[in-house]
Scaffold this motif. Structure first.
Motif, PDB file in Angstrom:
ATOM      1  N   GLY A  95     -14.936  44.537  40.890  1.00 31.47           N
ATOM      2  CA  GLY A  95     -16.338  44.451  40.498  1.00 31.47           C
ATOM      3  C   GLY A  95     -16.651  43.184  39.728  1.00 31.47           C
ATOM      4  O   GLY A  95     -17.665  42.527  39.993  1.00 31.47           O
ATOM      5  N   THR A  96     -15.780  42.830  38.802  1.00 35.77           N
ATOM      6  CA  THR A  96     -15.990  41.614  38.001  1.00 35.77           C
ATOM      7  C   THR A  96     -16.025  40.380  38.888  1.00 35.77           C
ATOM      8  O   THR A  96     -16.949  39.564  38.817  1.00 35.77           O
ATOM      9  CB  THR A  96     -14.857  41.447  36.951  1.00 35.77           C
ATOM     10  OG1 THR A  96     -14.818  42.605  36.129  1.00 35.77           O
ATOM     11  CG2 THR A  96     -15.082  40.208  36.100  1.00 35.77           C
ATOM     12  N   VAL A  97     -15.019  40.240  39.727  1.00 37.51           N
ATOM     13  CA  VAL A  97     -14.910  39.052  40.582  1.00 37.51           C
ATOM     14  C   VAL A  97     -16.090  38.975  41.550  1.00 37.51           C
ATOM     15  O   VAL A  97     -16.708  37.908  41.711  1.00 37.51           O
ATOM     16  CB  VAL A  97     -13.568  39.048  41.345  1.00 37.51           C
ATOM     17  CG1 VAL A  97     -13.531  37.957  42.403  1.00 37.51           C
ATOM     18  CG2 VAL A  97     -12.404  38.887  40.365  1.00 37.51           C
ATOM     19  N   ARG A 155     -18.934  36.071  41.640  1.00 36.31           N
ATOM     20  CA  ARG A 155     -19.087  35.194  42.806  1.00 36.31           C
ATOM     21  C   ARG A 155     -20.504  35.252  43.352  1.00 36.31           C
ATOM     22  O   ARG A 155     -21.077  34.234  43.719  1.00 36.31           O
ATOM     23  CB  ARG A 155     -18.088  35.554  43.896  1.00 36.31           C
ATOM     24  CG  ARG A 155     -16.677  35.115  43.574  1.00 36.31           C
ATOM     25  CD  ARG A 155     -15.749  35.330  44.745  1.00 36.31           C
ATOM     26  NE  ARG A 155     -16.291  34.821  45.992  1.00 36.31           N
ATOM     27  CZ  ARG A 155     -16.028  33.630  46.512  1.00 36.31           C
ATOM     28  NH1 ARG A 155     -15.230  32.809  45.888  1.00 36.31           N
ATOM     29  NH2 ARG A 155     -16.555  33.259  47.661  1.00 36.31           N
ATOM     30  N   ALA A 156     -21.035  36.443  43.471  1.00 42.29           N
ATOM     31  CA  ALA A 156     -22.431  36.682  43.856  1.00 42.29           C
ATOM     32  C   ALA A 156     -22.831  36.102  45.213  1.00 42.29           C
ATOM     33  O   ALA A 156     -23.989  35.801  45.444  1.00 42.29           O
ATOM     34  CB  ALA A 156     -23.383  36.179  42.769  1.00 42.29           C
ATOM     35  N   ALA A 182     -27.215  33.956  44.448  1.00 41.99           N
ATOM     36  CA  ALA A 182     -26.128  33.887  43.464  1.00 41.99           C
ATOM     37  C   ALA A 182     -26.683  33.680  42.056  1.00 41.99           C
ATOM     38  O   ALA A 182     -26.266  34.344  41.105  1.00 41.99           O
ATOM     39  CB  ALA A 182     -25.152  32.775  43.825  1.00 41.99           C
ATOM     40  N   ALA A 183     -27.639  32.764  41.913  1.00 45.08           N
ATOM     41  CA  ALA A 183     -28.213  32.488  40.594  1.00 45.08           C
ATOM     42  C   ALA A 183     -28.941  33.713  40.046  1.00 45.08           C
ATOM     43  O   ALA A 183     -28.814  34.044  38.860  1.00 45.08           O
ATOM     44  CB  ALA A 183     -29.168  31.296  40.682  1.00 45.08           C
ATOM     45  N   THR A 184     -29.682  34.398  40.889  1.00 47.70           N
ATOM     46  CA  THR A 184     -30.414  35.588  40.455  1.00 47.70           C
ATOM     47  C   THR A 184     -29.456  36.702  40.057  1.00 47.70           C
ATOM     48  O   THR A 184     -29.647  37.363  39.042  1.00 47.70           O
ATOM     49  CB  THR A 184     -31.354  36.078  41.576  1.00 47.70           C
ATOM     50  OG1 THR A 184     -32.226  35.017  41.932  1.00 47.70           O
ATOM     51  CG2 THR A 184     -32.159  37.274  41.141  1.00 47.70           C
ATOM     52  N   PRO A 222     -29.606  40.322  33.016  1.00 43.26           N
ATOM     53  CA  PRO A 222     -28.748  41.510  32.973  1.00 43.26           C
ATOM     54  C   PRO A 222     -27.467  41.355  33.787  1.00 43.26           C
ATOM     55  O   PRO A 222     -26.460  41.996  33.494  1.00 43.26           O
ATOM     56  CB  PRO A 222     -29.635  42.610  33.569  1.00 43.26           C
ATOM     57  CG  PRO A 222     -31.024  42.149  33.296  1.00 43.26           C
ATOM     58  CD  PRO A 222     -30.982  40.645  33.407  1.00 43.26           C
ATOM     59  N   GLY A 223     -27.501  40.512  34.813  1.00 45.09           N
ATOM     60  CA  GLY A 223     -26.304  40.270  35.613  1.00 45.09           C
ATOM     61  C   GLY A 223     -25.169  39.707  34.772  1.00 45.09           C
ATOM     62  O   GLY A 223     -23.999  40.066  34.956  1.00 45.09           O
TER      63      GLY A 223
END
Length: 144
Positions: free
Chosen positions: A68-70, A74-75, A14-16, A21-22
Motif C-alpha cells: 500500500g505504501t509503495v 508511486r501513484a 500522480a500529483a493529485t 490527504p494523500g
C-alpha cells in the motif's frame, strides 16, 4: 507512443493522489509498514511457538502495508489499481481477523495488528483502508 496529453494526465493523477490527504495516507501506511514489520519480525523470531497464526497474520499485514505504501507513493495508473486491491485485501483481512479473534480467541493468544479491529493501534487498521479507498476513488477523476 503516448501523446503529451496522456503524459500530462498521468502526471496530474500522480500529483493529485500524493497531495493533501494523500500525503497523510502515505505517511500512515509507511508508519504501519514499519510497525507491523518490526512487531511481526520480533514475535516470529522470539515467540513463534506461542501464537504462530497470529504472528504470521501480522507478517501478512506488514506485507499489505508495504504494498500500500509503495503503490500510493508511486501513484501511477497501475500502482493505484494495485493499491486499491491492497486496500480491499486489508479491509477484508481486518474484518476477518477481527471476527476470528472474537469468535475463536484461543487461536489468537497474542494480538495481531488486525485483531479486534485494530484496537491495539487505536482502530487505525480498520479506518486506514476505508480512507485510502475513498481517497483513491476521489482522486481518480484527475486521470480521466
Amino acid at each position: 507512443m503516448p501523446d503529451a496529453r496522456t503524459a500530462d494526465t498521468r502526471a496530474a493523477l500522480a500529483a493529485t493522489t500524493r497531495s493533501g490527504p494523500g500525503r497523510i495516507l502515505i505517511a500512515l501506511y509507511a508508519i504501519f509498514s514499519v510497525a507491523a514489520t518490526s512487531r511481526s519480525a520480533v514475535q516470529i523470531a522470539t515467540r513463534f511457538d506461542a501464537a504462530p497464526i497470529a504472528f504470521l497474520l501480522s507478517a501478512f499485514a506488514a506485507l499489505v502495508y508495504i504494498v500500500g505504501t509503495v503503490c500510493l507513493a508511486r501513484a501511477s495508473v497501475v500502482s493505484r489499481r494495485i493499491a486499491t486491491i491492497s486496500c480491499v485485501v486489508e479491509l477484508v483481512g481486518v474484518v476477518a481477523v477481527s471476527i476470528a479473534s472474537y469468535a475463536v480467541p484461543q487461536e489468537f493468544p497474542e494480538p495481531t495488528v488486525w485483531s479486534h479491529f485494530g484496537s491495539g493501534y487505536l482502530f487505525v487498521p480498520v479506518v486506514l483502508p476505508i480512507a485510502a479507498l475513498w481517497w483513491l476513488r476521489r482522486t481518480e477523476r484527475a486521470g480521466a
